[in-house]
Design an enzyme around this catalytic site. Sequence first.
Site, mmCIF file in Angstrom:
data_model
loop_
_atom_site.group_PDB
_atom_site.id
_atom_site.type_symbol
_atom_site.label_atom_id
_atom_site.label_comp_id
_atom_site.label_asym_id
_atom_site.label_seq_id
_atom_site.Cartn_x
_atom_site.Cartn_y
_atom_site.Cartn_z
ATOM 1 C CE LYS A 73 -3.828 2.190 2.503
ATOM 2 N NZ LYS A 73 -4.718 2.081 3.682
ATOM 3 C CE LYS A 123 -6.195 2.006 -1.084
ATOM 4 N NZ LYS A 123 -6.875 2.090 0.219
#
Length: 326
Positions: A197, A250
């Site tokens: 992330k 992500k």
Amino acid sequence: MSKELSFKRHRRLRASDNLRALVRETHLHKEDLIYPIFVVEGEGVRNEVKSMPGVFHLSLDYLTEEMKEVESLGIKSVIVFGVPKEKDEVGTQAYCETGIVQKAIRQIKKDVPSLTIIADTCLCQYTSHGHCGVIKDGEVLNDESLKLLAETAVSQAKAGADIIAPSNMMDGFVAAIRQGLDVAGFVNTPIMSYAVKYASSFYGPFRDAAHSSPQFGDRKAYQMDPANRLEAIREADSDIEEGADFLIVKPALSYLDIMREIKNRHPVPVVAYNVSGEYSLVKAAAQNGWVNEKEIVLEKLTSMKRAGADLIITYFSKDVAKWLSE
């Protein structure tokens, strides 16, 4: 005598729609889609998020209708985000038995039991400071935050969540949550880790939707530097060792190279998160007539599958399911 020209005729396999479909290597299916929802407290709330056209805050009295529509479109999975009325320093509503996410999970399980429910497990929507953990002297404390994250995961599993998806990026968060779930008797509940992330500029509209913007500083001390590749591999390796069952990358579109590396390295399902900024940029361009929304969305989601994604979290899920039915 001149030598005969020799070359490959690749266009032979591109001559018609049927022929192109016959040799197509990458396919997008409804079963690949995970639809994000934002549930809020109160009644009679179905408010469009200003920065995310087509995405709504939904109170529980609208939730079942929305989930039945999702089911009817052939989408199998949803990921639930909560927007509480009350926030405090330690995000109490994240792990409260009567928290908005816990209520939503129980309701979906009762009314639309065929859906797979994924619970986003973080504290940022629930803390008054907007960070993903416990704060002391302006610093996000890692180990103290793990206890609350594990408690949140267990409360979501008790409510009926099929999959726990921790998104906080604390060191050891998968290990802490796995231990917490196992001790509580949820040994068969999988963890879909936000393993990779990045501290991305593409999250702005989501923070608008989730009311989760940091009240001071930023999240660069715990989310990843967008310039780093090897760090992503280390993060994914750690999460697998600690017990992750899925790995999320992500954002998706700017990190397709990372997705491919993670997929090549780990034989577990890889999930692309087609994030809010990626969604809103396309929506804005489409509303201005600058792009063909259907074509550009299907192309970019296919690129995620081609890069190694098995599943895709996307706000376009309902639109894509309709297009695939055509």
